[in-house]
Each structure stands twice: as structure tokens, then as C-alpha cells.
Design a protein around this motif. Structure first.
Motif, PDB file in Angstrom:
ATOM      1  N   GLY A 129      29.222  39.033  48.135  1.00 22.53           N
ATOM      2  CA  GLY A 129      29.403  37.624  48.448  1.00 22.53           C
ATOM      3  C   GLY A 129      29.277  36.667  47.287  1.00 22.53           C
ATOM      4  N   VAL A 130      29.327  37.190  46.063  1.00 31.09           N
ATOM      5  CA  VAL A 130      29.254  36.317  44.887  1.00 31.09           C
ATOM      6  C   VAL A 130      30.392  36.668  43.936  1.00 31.09           C
ATOM      7  CG1 VAL A 130      26.766  35.969  45.021  1.00 31.09           C
ATOM      8  CG2 VAL A 130      27.670  37.895  43.705  1.00 31.09           C
ATOM      9  N   VAL A 131      30.829  35.663  43.176  1.00 34.46           N
ATOM     10  CA  VAL A 131      31.835  35.892  42.135  1.00 34.46           C
ATOM     11  C   VAL A 131      31.086  35.973  40.809  1.00 34.46           C
ATOM     12  CG1 VAL A 131      33.875  35.016  40.981  1.00 34.46           C
ATOM     13  CG2 VAL A 131      33.573  34.649  43.448  1.00 34.46           C
ATOM     14  N   PRO A 132      31.070  37.129  40.170  1.00 31.38           N
ATOM     15  CA  PRO A 132      30.310  37.278  38.930  1.00 31.38           C
ATOM     16  C   PRO A 132      30.995  36.558  37.769  1.00 31.38           C
ATOM     17  CG  PRO A 132      31.573  39.253  39.344  1.00 31.38           C
ATOM     18  CD  PRO A 132      31.764  38.374  40.550  1.00 31.38           C
ATOM     19  N   GLN A 133      30.216  36.275  36.762  1.00 33.57           N
ATOM     20  CA  GLN A 133      30.795  35.744  35.530  1.00 33.57           C
ATOM     21  C   GLN A 133      31.491  36.876  34.784  1.00 33.57           C
ATOM     22  OE1 GLN A 133      27.567  33.974  33.353  1.00 33.57           O
ATOM     23  NE2 GLN A 133      27.619  32.089  34.555  1.00 33.57           N
ATOM     24  N   THR A 177      29.045  40.103  34.216  1.00 35.71           N
ATOM     25  CA  THR A 177      27.603  39.925  34.370  1.00 35.71           C
ATOM     26  C   THR A 177      27.223  40.176  35.822  1.00 35.71           C
ATOM     27  OG1 THR A 177      27.568  38.275  32.603  1.00 35.71           O
ATOM     28  CG2 THR A 177      25.662  38.359  34.073  1.00 35.71           C
ATOM     29  N   LEU A 178      26.302  41.107  36.040  1.00 32.48           N
ATOM     30  CA  LEU A 178      25.920  41.476  37.400  1.00 32.48           C
ATOM     31  C   LEU A 178      24.814  40.576  37.935  1.00 32.48           C
ATOM     32  CD1 LEU A 178      25.731  45.393  37.345  1.00 32.48           C
ATOM     33  CD2 LEU A 178      27.499  43.970  38.359  1.00 32.48           C
ATOM     34  N   PRO A 179      24.910  40.176  39.187  1.00 32.68           N
ATOM     35  CA  PRO A 179      23.780  39.508  39.831  1.00 32.68           C
ATOM     36  C   PRO A 179      22.732  40.556  40.222  1.00 32.68           C
ATOM     37  CG  PRO A 179      25.536  39.851  41.417  1.00 32.68           C
ATOM     38  CD  PRO A 179      26.054  40.343  40.096  1.00 32.68           C
ATOM     39  N   PRO A 180      21.549  40.167  40.666  1.00 29.33           N
ATOM     40  CA  PRO A 180      20.573  41.145  41.145  1.00 29.33           C
ATOM     41  C   PRO A 180      21.137  41.960  42.308  1.00 29.33           C
ATOM     42  CG  PRO A 180      19.555  38.996  40.825  1.00 29.33           C
ATOM     43  CD  PRO A 180      21.022  38.787  40.668  1.00 29.33           C
ATOM     44  N   LEU A 181      20.934  43.265  42.272  1.00 33.64           N
ATOM     45  CA  LEU A 181      21.476  44.164  43.298  1.00 33.64           C
ATOM     46  C   LEU A 181      20.345  44.734  44.143  1.00 33.64           C
ATOM     47  CD1 LEU A 181      24.038  46.125  41.077  1.00 33.64           C
ATOM     48  CD2 LEU A 181      24.518  44.185  42.588  1.00 33.64           C
ATOM     49  N   SER A 182      20.632  44.890  45.432  1.00 36.88           N
ATOM     50  CA  SER A 182      19.622  45.409  46.348  1.00 36.88           C
ATOM     51  C   SER A 182      19.725  46.916  46.531  1.00 36.88           C
ATOM     52  CB  SER A 182      19.758  44.736  47.713  1.00 36.88           C
ATOM     53  OG  SER A 182      21.060  44.953  48.250  1.00 36.88           O
ATOM     54  N   SER A 183      20.767  47.531  45.997  1.00 38.91           N
ATOM     55  CA  SER A 183      20.970  48.960  46.173  1.00 38.91           C
ATOM     56  C   SER A 183      21.286  49.624  44.839  1.00 38.91           C
ATOM     57  CB  SER A 183      22.131  49.211  47.145  1.00 38.91           C
ATOM     58  OG  SER A 183      22.487  50.583  47.174  1.00 38.91           O
ATOM     59  N   GLN A 184      20.891  50.879  44.699  1.00 36.11           N
ATOM     60  CA  GLN A 184      21.186  51.636  43.492  1.00 36.11           C
ATOM     61  C   GLN A 184      22.419  52.525  43.668  1.00 36.11           C
ATOM     62  OE1 GLN A 184      19.629  51.195  40.451  1.00 36.11           O
ATOM     63  NE2 GLN A 184      18.844  49.477  41.643  1.00 36.11           N
ATOM     64  N   LEU A 185      23.100  52.404  44.794  1.00 36.28           N
ATOM     65  CA  LEU A 185      24.336  53.156  45.002  1.00 36.28           C
ATOM     66  C   LEU A 185      25.457  52.547  44.161  1.00 36.28           C
ATOM     67  CD1 LEU A 185      24.221  53.696  48.881  1.00 36.28           C
ATOM     68  CD2 LEU A 185      23.601  55.331  47.082  1.00 36.28           C
ATOM     69  N   PRO A 186      26.543  53.273  43.929  1.00 34.74           N
ATOM     70  CA  PRO A 186      27.662  52.725  43.159  1.00 34.74           C
ATOM     71  C   PRO A 186      28.165  51.412  43.752  1.00 34.74           C
ATOM     72  CG  PRO A 186      27.943  55.084  43.469  1.00 34.74           C
ATOM     73  CD  PRO A 186      26.764  54.694  44.307  1.00 34.74           C
ATOM     74  N   ILE A 187      28.579  50.511  42.887  1.00 38.87           N
ATOM     75  CA  ILE A 187      29.171  49.241  43.316  1.00 38.87           C
ATOM     76  C   ILE A 187      30.647  49.225  42.923  1.00 38.87           C
ATOM     77  CG2 ILE A 187      26.987  47.986  43.145  1.00 38.87           C
ATOM     78  CD1 ILE A 187      28.125  46.750  40.530  1.00 38.87           C
ATOM     79  N   THR A 188      31.384  48.316  43.558  1.00 34.97           N
ATOM     80  CA  THR A 188      32.831  48.264  43.340  1.00 34.97           C
ATOM     81  C   THR A 188      33.257  46.867  42.922  1.00 34.97           C
ATOM     82  OG1 THR A 188      33.035  49.853  45.158  1.00 34.97           O
ATOM     83  CG2 THR A 188      35.065  48.825  44.340  1.00 34.97           C
ATOM     84  N   PHE A 189      33.917  46.791  41.779  1.00 37.60           N
ATOM     85  CA  PHE A 189      34.560  45.544  41.370  1.00 37.60           C
ATOM     86  C   PHE A 189      36.003  45.545  41.899  1.00 37.60           C
ATOM     87  CE2 PHE A 189      31.539  45.904  37.673  1.00 37.60           C
ATOM     88  CZ  PHE A 189      30.757  44.812  38.027  1.00 37.60           C
ATOM     89  N   LYS A 190      36.358  44.485  42.555  1.00 35.89           N
ATOM     90  CA  LYS A 190      37.753  44.262  42.945  1.00 35.89           C
ATOM     91  C   LYS A 190      38.356  43.315  41.930  1.00 35.89           C
ATOM     92  CE  LYS A 190      40.714  42.580  46.692  1.00 35.89           C
ATOM     93  NZ  LYS A 190      40.745  41.993  48.072  1.00 35.89           N
ATOM     94  N   ILE A 191      39.306  43.830  41.150  1.00 32.12           N
ATOM     95  CA  ILE A 191      39.907  43.056  40.060  1.00 32.12           C
ATOM     96  C   ILE A 191      41.336  42.725  40.459  1.00 32.12           C
ATOM     97  CG2 ILE A 191      40.474  43.058  37.610  1.00 32.12           C
ATOM     98  CD1 ILE A 191      38.248  45.304  37.399  1.00 32.12           C
ATOM     99  N   THR A 192      41.584  41.484  40.819  1.00 33.11           N
ATOM    100  CA  THR A 192      42.891  41.071  41.302  1.00 33.11           C
ATOM    101  C   THR A 192      43.752  40.613  40.142  1.00 33.11           C
ATOM    102  OG1 THR A 192      41.871  40.357  43.370  1.00 33.11           O
ATOM    103  CG2 THR A 192      44.098  39.567  42.940  1.00 33.11           C
ATOM    104  N   MET A 193      45.005  41.063  40.158  1.00 30.57           N
ATOM    105  CA  MET A 193      45.943  40.774  39.069  1.00 30.57           C
ATOM    106  C   MET A 193      46.951  39.711  39.489  1.00 30.57           C
ATOM    107  SD  MET A 193      44.753  43.047  36.979  1.00 30.57           S
ATOM    108  CE  MET A 193      43.987  44.670  36.908  1.00 30.57           C
ATOM    109  N   GLU A 194      47.477  39.044  38.511  1.00 28.63           N
ATOM    110  CA  GLU A 194      48.578  38.091  38.734  1.00 28.63           C
ATOM    111  C   GLU A 194      49.839  38.863  39.093  1.00 28.63           C
ATOM    112  OE1 GLU A 194      48.714  34.955  38.898  1.00 28.63           O
ATOM    113  OE2 GLU A 194      47.116  34.050  37.697  1.00 28.63           O
TER     114      GLU A 194
END
Length: 486
Positions: free
Chosen positions: A454-458, A469-486
Motif C-alpha cells: 500500500g505504499v509507493v517506494p522512492q 528504498t524499502l519501507p519497514p516490512l512486517s514479513s521476511q518472506l520474498p516481496i514483489t516489485f511491480k514495475i510498470t512500463m510506458e
């Protein structure tokens, strides 16, 4: 009852024929490539002793195996209490097929493979070819049929597996001493044919499967196909033996032609080049490919490191390790088939259930980058490299904070950070490159999000990479960046 003549007729009626040239026209169903995650189920008589693993039926007759000593101490000599005597104990009083399939759905699976017949020869379905099945004995229930009926009420695709080929020799060691496995035997007997165990690495090993056994294998498998109409059929090892080549081609043409008749494409999953490349789905047991492949494949593994069936000494994998496996396989153009082993009474163990539900919770957040995804120009980056091949799971792979895996779907690239321990992630594959002719990324990044947070990282794109730059995370499981292209 199905006959060899019926099989020949269907196999040769087209559009497929029993030869590799024809079978090479096979096309994998779209749903399978989009599903990514399935559940395997090893449940049968071996779940009653629940000792060591699902090969109890073989090992209890080998005199220097732990199963032999355990069996004598627990149940008595094999002459007085043999493997067949587990059948009345297999009552499955807690088996609830609808509960099973709802759990698999909650785990995020899109299909499932209950084992129809394991090496021990006990059929978990209704058969006219042998009375040693779950309808006429044991639980007196059509396990496979009930699971298929339950699946119809869900979105799950119903598949199944046959491990019958190895039955040729699986009880052979029982002939070496005074046990209940004794000659003479006739076709249809539970232990038949109980031949001496060959060298399973030798594709021409003796004793060579007899024509009678090969015909029985073919009839059983085609009966299974006709009665239950699975969308994918999985074969375990040993059908790569030279003796199975002709029956296997006949079986494949029969099954693929049946799929055309049903209006649902069918597929065969196989190991060890048992089938000609391009005629089915390549299967890797407890292992993966080191790099992305141009062909589609499947990795099958278990929720425990030391057994496919339930035992009282399971060495469970962590949720993180299983999710790592899923990401790694999907990034390399494959599916993950994860096995669970219910208890003899039909209940799914608490730990299995907890792991499955945890995977499902992760997929609710991150499944956008898994389901219906495709491979990117590269599978991943980072220092951790896998070894090609089967049986590579003695210990979990150790990932670092630099290990990232990729998939792509629509306008978005998905970057899975395998071990998100740093406050800053650098995706070097998305670095700004001054050389437009280099085979690097040169697209325009529009937006970067972290799925489920629910946050947009820098972020900024530099010559070193895409720096996030990652915000504080509540889980140590893998995270996913969704990188949207033009």
C-alpha cells in the motif's frame, strides 16, 4: 471393460497416431501455462505404517532395511503379516474430498494430482481389472472419483498420476525369504509379478518386462483415462525403459485423441526422456533448471524433505523455501507441483495445512506476478546459482539480498526480492545503459509499487541499476516489485 482392440482403434483414429512424428504435434493447454502452481497427493496403503517413506511396500521385504526390522517388531514376521494386511486398516474414516479441494484452493493452487496407483499396486479408484482397489477393499470408496466430483465445484483442474510401471519388480525382494510374497502368481494378484529388481538406471535392464505385464499396464492406464478423464496424466520413473516405448506411444495417442473427443486438450508429464522431446511436459523431480528454458516444464517436490507420504518423522520445509522454489520455477518457464501426504484416516496433517494456508496468503498478495505470467529477457540476477537436474534438495538454497527473480505480464515487470533484508534494493538489470545497441533494458519505467504494502517506494534509475528504498516490512518472506512500463 476396455480392450486392447479398443485402445488400438482410438489410438489410430486421429488426429494423433502412435508415432513420435505425430505425437510431436502436441500443444500444451493454455490453462496449464497460466496456472503455475499445483498440488500432488501421495495417499495410500503406505500411509498406514507411516514409517520412513512411501516405499515401505518394497523396503519391508529387504532384510537389511530399517523398514524390515520395524515391520517385524511392530506387526510381526512378513509371512504372518504382509503388506496386503494393511488393506483392512486403511479405512479413511476422516476423508472429506470437499475439504481437501477447498484447502488446495486456499493454498493458491490451480490444479491437483492425486496418485491413482502407486508402485504398490493398490488402485485408489474403481477398476474392473483388479479387485485390489479402494472401492472393493479398504475404505470402500472411489477416492479418485470423489475428488474429481469435489473439484468440479471449484476452479481446480483435475489431473492424476500412475506409478504402475515399477510394480514389475516392487515386491520382488519378498521372494528372497519366507514371506507372504510367494510364487506361483497369476495376473491380477496383488503382488504379481514380483520380479527380481533390475538396475533401474539401465534402459535395457533384465528381467525385461513381459508382454503380459506391459498389456496390463496399458489396459490399467487407459481404463483410468476413460473413467476419470484427467486433464493431465503424470508418469513416474521407469517408463523410460526400452520395453515401454511402443506401449507408451500407443497410450499417448489414445489419450490425446480422447482429449480431442472430450473437447479438452490433454497432456502427459514424464521424466528421463521417456517420451520424445516435444510430445509432452518435461518433469524434474525435486530439482530445477539453472536457467530459463524456451520450453515449458514442471518441477515436482514435496512439502517434506524426506518423504512423499505422511510419516511420523517428516522433515518439513519452511514456507519461505517453498515460495523460493515457486518463484524460481516460474521465472524459468515452469510450474511447481507441491506434494502433501494425508494421514491414513484421510485427514491432512496440521503442519501441512498451516504451510499450505501460508503459501495461499502470500499468493493473495504476490500472485499477480505469478499467475498468467511469462518469462522476461532474463530469469534473475544475483550471486546465487542453481544446479541443473533432479534431487537437489538435501538442503535449502541460501539466497542473499542481491538475489532477484523476474516475470512479466501485460505492461509490468515483476521483480521478486528473495531475501529482503536491506533498506535499499538495487536491480542491476534495469540500469541506465548509454549503449543503445547493448542487449540491456532500454525501456521507460513509469511506476514502481510493492505488492500488498500500500505504499509507493522512492526509486530512481541510475547507471548502477533501479534503486528502490524499502519501507519497514512486517514479513521476511520474498516481496514483489511491480514495475510498470510506458
Amino acid at each position: 471393460m476396455i480392450s486392447l482392440e479398443d485402445i488400438q482403434r482410438v489410438a489410430n483414429q486421429g488426429p494423433y497416431a502412435p508415432d513420435w512424428d505425430s505425437l510431436n504435434r502436441f500443444e500444451l493447454p493454455r490453462w496449464f501455462k497460466e496456472a503455475k502452481f499445483g498440488i500432488f497427493i501421495h495417499w495410500g496403503l503406505y500411509s498406514v505404517p507411516a514409517f520412513n517413506n512411501e516405499w515401505y511396500s518394497r523396503n519391508m521385504y529387504i532384510q537389511d532395511h530399517p523398514e524390515f526390522a520395524h515391520h517385524v517388531a511392530t506387526y510381526g514376521p512378513q509371512k504372518e503379516f504382509g503388506y496386503k494386511d494393511f488393506i483392512p486398516m486403511f479405512t479413511a474414516e476422516k476423508f472429506d474430498p470437499e475439504e481437501w479441494v477447498h484447502l488446495f484452493e486456499a493454498a493458491g493452487a490451480r490444479y491437483f494430482f492425486p496418485v491413482a496407483e502407486h508402485h504398490d499396486g493398490f488402485q485408489m479408484y474403481d477398476s474392473q481389472l483388479s479387485s485390489f482397489n479402494s472401492v472393493q477393499m479398504g475404505p470402500n470408496r472411489d477416492v479418485l472419483g470423489e475428488l474429481k466430483a469435489a473439484a468440479k465445484k471449484t476452479s481446480l483442474h483435475f489431473c492424476t498420476s500412475s506409478h504402475r510401471a515399477e510394480h514389475w519388480f516392487f515386491f520382488g525382494h519378498g521372494q528372497e525369504f519366507d514371506s507372504d510374497v510367494k510364487e506361483p502368481m497369476k495376473k491380477g494378484d496383488f503382488y504379481w509379478p514380483a520380479m527380481p529388481e533390475p538396475d533401474n538406471q539401465d534402459l535395457y535392464s533384465e528381467p525385461y518386462p513381459s508382454q503380459e505385464f506391459l498389456e496390463d499396464w496399458l489396459l490399467r492406464t487407459c481404463e483410468l483415462i476413460d473413467r476419470y478423464q484427467p486433464e493431465v496424466l503424470y508418469f513416474d520413473w521407469w517408463i523410460q525403459h526400452q520395453a515401454f516405448k511402443e506401449p507408451l506411444k500407443l497410450l499417448a495417442a489414445f489419450y490425446y485423441n480422447r482429449g480431442i473427443q472430450w473437447g479438452r486438450p490433454t497432456s502427459i508429464s514424464y521424466k528421463h526422456d521417456a517420451m520424445m522431446f516435444g510430445s509432452g511436459i518435461i518433469e524434474i523431480e525435486r530439482g530445477k533448471f539453472a536457467d530459463a528454458k524456451p520450453f515449458y516444464w514442471q518441477s515436482d517436490t514435496a512439502i517434506a524433505r524426506n518423504s512423499w507420504c505422511y510419516t511420523e518423522t517428516l522433515d518439513y520445509k519452511s514456507v519461505k523455501e517453498i515460495i523460493w522454489n515457486l518463484i524460481e520455477v516460474v521465472a524459468k518457464n515452469g510450474n511447481l507441483l507441491l506434494n502433501v501426504g494425508p494421514k491414513a484416516d484421510g485427514s491432512i496433517p496440521k503442519r501441512d495445512r498451516e504451510i499450505l494456508l501460508s503459501i495461499g496468503e502470500w499468493l493473495k498478495v504476490n500472485g499477480e506476478g505469478i499467475y498468467e505470467s511469462k518469462v522476461w529477457r532474463k530469469a534473475g540476477e544475483g550471486p546465487t546459482q542453481l544446479v541443473d537436474g533432479q534431487f537437489q534438495e538435501d538442503a535449502p538454497t541460501c539466497y542473499t539480498d542481491e538475489d532477484i527473480r523476474f516475470t512479466v505480464k501485460g505492461a509490468s515487470l515483476y521483480a521478486f526480492v528473495m531475501e529482503p533484508t536491506k533498506e535499499e534494493v538495487v536491480i542491476t538489470s534495469l540500469a541506465v545503459s548509454p549503449d543503445q545497441n547493448a542487449p540491456d533494458f532500454h525501456g521507460i519505467i513509469k511506476k514502481v509499487e510493492i505488492l500488498g504494502h500500500g505504499v509507493v517506494p522512492q526509486w530512481q534509475q541510475t547507471t548502477a541499476g533501479l534503486v528502490i528504498t524499502l519501507p519497514p516490512l512486517s514479513s521476511q518472506l520474498p516481496i514483489t516489485f511491480k514495475i510498470t512500463m510506458e
